[in-house]
Design a protein around this motif. Structure first.
Motif, PDB file in Angstrom:
ATOM      1  N   SER A  53      54.227  35.520 -28.509  1.00 55.18           N
ATOM      2  CA  SER A  53      54.660  36.889 -28.805  1.00 55.18           C
ATOM      3  C   SER A  53      55.956  36.936 -29.611  1.00 55.18           C
ATOM      4  N   ASN A  54      56.439  35.786 -30.076  1.00 49.37           N
ATOM      5  CA  ASN A  54      57.657  35.733 -30.884  1.00 49.37           C
ATOM      6  C   ASN A  54      57.359  36.275 -32.282  1.00 49.37           C
ATOM      7  N   PRO A  55      57.957  37.400 -32.673  1.00 51.07           N
ATOM      8  CA  PRO A  55      57.621  37.997 -33.977  1.00 51.07           C
ATOM      9  C   PRO A  55      58.010  37.121 -35.163  1.00 51.07           C
ATOM     10  N   GLU A  56      59.007  36.245 -34.999  1.00 56.30           N
ATOM     11  CA  GLU A  56      59.423  35.393 -36.112  1.00 56.30           C
ATOM     12  C   GLU A  56      58.326  34.431 -36.546  1.00 56.30           C
ATOM     13  N   LEU A  57      57.405  34.113 -35.639  1.00 52.57           N
ATOM     14  CA  LEU A  57      56.353  33.162 -35.968  1.00 52.57           C
ATOM     15  C   LEU A  57      55.308  33.735 -36.920  1.00 52.57           C
ATOM     16  N   VAL A  58      55.364  35.047 -37.163  1.00 52.77           N
ATOM     17  CA  VAL A  58      54.456  35.649 -38.147  1.00 52.77           C
ATOM     18  C   VAL A  58      54.673  35.016 -39.524  1.00 52.77           C
ATOM     19  N   ILE A  59      55.856  34.465 -39.735  1.00 56.68           N
ATOM     20  CA  ILE A  59      56.183  33.865 -41.023  1.00 56.68           C
ATOM     21  C   ILE A  59      55.248  32.701 -41.359  1.00 56.68           C
ATOM     22  N   ILE A  60      54.776  31.986 -40.337  1.00 60.46           N
ATOM     23  CA  ILE A  60      53.942  30.801 -40.582  1.00 60.46           C
ATOM     24  C   ILE A  60      52.608  31.168 -41.217  1.00 60.46           C
ATOM     25  N   PRO A  61      51.785  32.054 -40.607  1.00 63.91           N
ATOM     26  CA  PRO A  61      50.506  32.377 -41.258  1.00 63.91           C
ATOM     27  C   PRO A  61      50.669  33.073 -42.596  1.00 63.91           C
ATOM     28  N   ALA A 120      41.983  33.020 -45.938  1.00 64.67           N
ATOM     29  CA  ALA A 120      42.487  33.543 -44.661  1.00 64.67           C
ATOM     30  C   ALA A 120      42.023  32.673 -43.494  1.00 64.67           C
ATOM     31  N   ARG A 121      40.772  32.221 -43.549  1.00 59.98           N
ATOM     32  CA  ARG A 121      40.247  31.385 -42.465  1.00 59.98           C
ATOM     33  C   ARG A 121      40.982  30.049 -42.400  1.00 59.98           C
ATOM     34  N   GLU A 122      41.234  29.429 -43.563  1.00 61.04           N
ATOM     35  CA  GLU A 122      41.992  28.179 -43.589  1.00 61.04           C
ATOM     36  C   GLU A 122      43.415  28.386 -43.068  1.00 61.04           C
ATOM     37  N   SER A 123      43.993  29.527 -43.385  1.00 61.25           N
ATOM     38  CA  SER A 123      45.348  29.836 -42.908  1.00 61.25           C
ATOM     39  C   SER A 123      45.382  29.976 -41.396  1.00 61.25           C
ATOM     40  N   ILE A 124      44.344  30.580 -40.834  1.00 59.98           N
ATOM     41  CA  ILE A 124      44.269  30.756 -39.380  1.00 59.98           C
ATOM     42  C   ILE A 124      44.148  29.410 -38.679  1.00 59.98           C
ATOM     43  N   VAL A 125      43.308  28.535 -39.214  1.00 61.07           N
ATOM     44  CA  VAL A 125      43.127  27.211 -38.611  1.00 61.07           C
ATOM     45  C   VAL A 125      44.439  26.433 -38.624  1.00 61.07           C
ATOM     46  N   THR A 126      45.141  26.436 -39.763  1.00 60.26           N
ATOM     47  CA  THR A 126      46.423  25.730 -39.862  1.00 60.26           C
ATOM     48  C   THR A 126      47.458  26.332 -38.920  1.00 60.26           C
ATOM     49  N   THR A 127      47.501  27.668 -38.857  1.00 64.30           N
ATOM     50  CA  THR A 127      48.455  28.342 -37.976  1.00 64.30           C
ATOM     51  C   THR A 127      48.186  28.008 -36.516  1.00 64.30           C
ATOM     52  N   ALA A 128      46.906  27.974 -36.133  1.00 67.80           N
ATOM     53  CA  ALA A 128      46.557  27.649 -34.747  1.00 67.80           C
ATOM     54  C   ALA A 128      47.027  26.247 -34.379  1.00 67.80           C
ATOM     55  N   THR A 129      46.919  25.316 -35.318  1.00 67.54           N
ATOM     56  CA  THR A 129      47.378  23.949 -35.077  1.00 67.54           C
ATOM     57  C   THR A 129      48.885  23.909 -34.844  1.00 67.54           C
ATOM     58  N   VAL A 130      49.615  24.619 -35.703  1.00 64.82           N
ATOM     59  CA  VAL A 130      51.076  24.668 -35.558  1.00 64.82           C
ATOM     60  C   VAL A 130      51.474  25.339 -34.242  1.00 64.82           C
ATOM     61  N   MET A 131      50.791  26.418 -33.900  1.00 62.66           N
ATOM     62  CA  MET A 131      51.121  27.133 -32.662  1.00 62.66           C
ATOM     63  C   MET A 131      50.871  26.266 -31.436  1.00 62.66           C
ATOM     64  N   LEU A 132      49.772  25.507 -31.435  1.00 63.39           N
ATOM     65  CA  LEU A 132      49.506  24.612 -30.307  1.00 63.39           C
ATOM     66  C   LEU A 132      50.613  23.577 -30.144  1.00 63.39           C
ATOM     67  N   ILE A 133      51.094  23.056 -31.285  1.00 60.88           N
ATOM     68  CA  ILE A 133      52.182  22.074 -31.229  1.00 60.88           C
ATOM     69  C   ILE A 133      53.450  22.701 -30.666  1.00 60.88           C
ATOM     70  N   LEU A 134      53.755  23.927 -31.085  1.00 63.42           N
ATOM     71  CA  LEU A 134      54.968  24.601 -30.601  1.00 63.42           C
ATOM     72  C   LEU A 134      54.874  24.922 -29.107  1.00 63.42           C
ATOM     73  N   ILE A 135      53.698  25.369 -28.663  1.00 63.21           N
ATOM     74  CA  ILE A 135      53.522  25.663 -27.235  1.00 63.21           C
ATOM     75  C   ILE A 135      53.661  24.383 -26.421  1.00 63.21           C
ATOM     76  N   ALA A 136      53.051  23.296 -26.927  1.00 57.97           N
ATOM     77  CA  ALA A 136      53.170  22.017 -26.232  1.00 57.97           C
ATOM     78  C   ALA A 136      54.618  21.548 -26.194  1.00 57.97           C
ATOM     79  N   ALA A 137      55.363  21.844 -27.264  1.00 62.83           N
ATOM     80  CA  ALA A 137      56.776  21.459 -27.300  1.00 62.83           C
ATOM     81  C   ALA A 137      57.564  22.129 -26.192  1.00 62.83           C
ATOM     82  N   HIS A 138      57.174  23.357 -25.854  1.00 62.92           N
ATOM     83  CA  HIS A 138      57.881  24.078 -24.804  1.00 62.92           C
ATOM     84  C   HIS A 138      57.481  23.614 -23.410  1.00 62.92           C
ATOM     85  N   LEU A 139      56.567  22.647 -23.343  1.00 60.24           N
ATOM     86  CA  LEU A 139      56.292  21.961 -22.072  1.00 60.24           C
ATOM     87  C   LEU A 139      56.994  20.607 -22.023  1.00 60.24           C
TER      88      LEU A 139
END
Length: 434
Positions: A58-66, A275-294
């Protein structure tokens, strides 16, 4: 079992999983979750997983990635990257090594649209390798320059690496973007100098290309004008305070989509694919960031960062000596680990040490990202080298690695300059935010 022992075991297990090619996010999820469970109990592990996932997503700054990824994908589809290369080609292609220099300039311009090293290397490889082959360029130079030029994508803003660094260290994305501008130009200049020296030493490495008339040069430069407008609007908007980084990403994506529709180089199907390629790449980055917070809380609970800090203090290397030692660790890890994995794994350990030493975190971010770039062309992993190999399958992998070696040393010289002169990194963010 003590926390430090468990933390050390966790790091070893994580490295082993990464070497076994387990996806970065899943490896960090596994080690972080089990580590917190063993140190703080099941409830703490599950609670942290739920809360951190929601908080980060829910961090609005992450909108920058996609948005920036979409901007780069659409620019590729609409042919803007080809137009940039053509403009550089028409301007300097007729000099010795000119096609290689045009490739570096094209990589730098495309980096300012995509923020991705892999995308820069792949796109410019498809555009330029055939041309350099047609004019009998030495394959070591042609492939090396594409692999090295692609690394500009992680330093010249917008940079996904800077965004991840900012999120992990709670730094300003805008300051980091501006801090990367002059070092990016410096690195691009170092690459151009390297090409000139190589072609001066051996003229057969990069023969001169065809000369172009003034009218052809003007036409090619007009073709690159849309890209220059987008770059000036996004980066210039951030510098002048007209846009926030997130707003600049939205403006940039809207401009390239509008350009595609106006020129009819972008249809609904192509836009959907981008747009679909952007979503796939963004999902990969988001998973890494969420894992980082663990993984970060696990390392903090195990007291690994404080132990590393105490060890570095005991060496009594001084501020610059400690900084160089940390960067050397990044250089070594870059030979084996993917860049984002290194950021997530090492920042929780090294960043507290950097703050304690009083080192500017923005300057450190630029140095770390540049060091990560060097890992992109370092054996045996060298992701950009393998990307170029996929585009030029007939060139032996060893030749590509030999081709990137002069550019690797150019990056090392650039890193030394940035360590000696931190003002190069800090002057733009300080004039905006100072």
């Amino acid at each position: 079992m003590s926390g430090a022992t468990l933390g050390t075991i966790g790091i070893i297990v994580l490295l082993a999983l990464l070497i076994l090619r387990i996806p970065v996010a899943f490896a960090m999820f596994l080690v972080g979750f089990i580590g917190i469970w063993m140190l703080n109990g099941w409830s703490a592990a599950t609670g942290l997983l739920a809360s951190e996932t929601f908080t980060l997503a829910s961090n609005p700054e992450l909108v920058i990635i996609p948005l920036f990824i979409l901007m780069g994908n659409v620019a590729t589809v609409t042919g803007m990257s080809r137009q940039l290369y053509d403009a550089a080609y028409a301007s300097i292609g007729q000099v010795r090594g000119g096609l290689a220099s045009a490739t570096v300039i094209g990589c730098g311009g495309f980096a300012a649209l995509s923020g991705s090293s892999v995308a820069s290397a792949l796109t410019m490889g498809k555009v330029s390798l055939a041309e350099m082959d047609r004019f009998s360029y030495d394959p070591r130079l042609s492939t090396g320059v594409v692999a090295a030029g692609g690394t500009l994508g992680i330093l010249i803003p917008p940079s996904t690496g800077f965004v991840i660094y900012a999120i992990l260290t709670e730094q300003s994305i805008g300051r980091l973007f501006l801090a990367g501008v002059l070092p990016g130009i410096l690195l691009l200049s170092a690459f151009l100098t390297t090409i000139a020296l190589m072609c001066w030493w051996r003229s057969d490495m990069g023969p001169a290309g065809p000369s172009t008339s003034a009218a052809e040069k003007a036409r090619a430069l007009r073709g690159a004008l849309p890209i220059l407008v987008v770059i000036l609007m996004t980066i210039g908007g951030i510098y002048t305070g007209l846009f926030s980084p997130v707003e600049a990403a939205g403006v940039g994506a809207a401009l390239v989509i509008l350009y595609g529709f106006v020129t009819r180089s972008l249809g609904p199907v192509a836009l959907w694919r981008a747009a679909r390629e952007s979503i796939v790449t963004t999902a990969t980055v988001m998973l890494i960031l969420i894992a980082a917070h663990l993984i970060n809380p696990f390392l903090a609970l195990s007291h690994i960062p404080s132990a590393v800090g105490a060890a570095l203090d005991a060496l009594a290397l001084g501020t610059i000596g400690t900084l160089v030692a940390i960067l050397l660790v990044y250089l070594v890890l870059g030979c084996f680990l993917e860049g984002f994995a290194m950021l997530v794994l090492t920042l929780p350990i090294f960043f507290p040490v950097i703050l304690e030493l009083g080192i500017d975190p923005i300057w450190f971010g630029v140095l770390v990202v540049l060091t990560l770039e060097m890992g992109l062309i370092s054996p045996p992993v060298g992701i950009n080298v393998f990307i170029v190999k996929s585009v030029a399958p007939n060139v032996p992998l060893g030749d590509i690695f030999r081709g990137v070696l002069p550019f690797w040393f150019a990056m090392l010289v650039t890193l030394a300059i940035l360590i000696a002169l931190p003002q190069i990194s800090l002057i733009l963010p300080d004039t905006m935010f100072g």
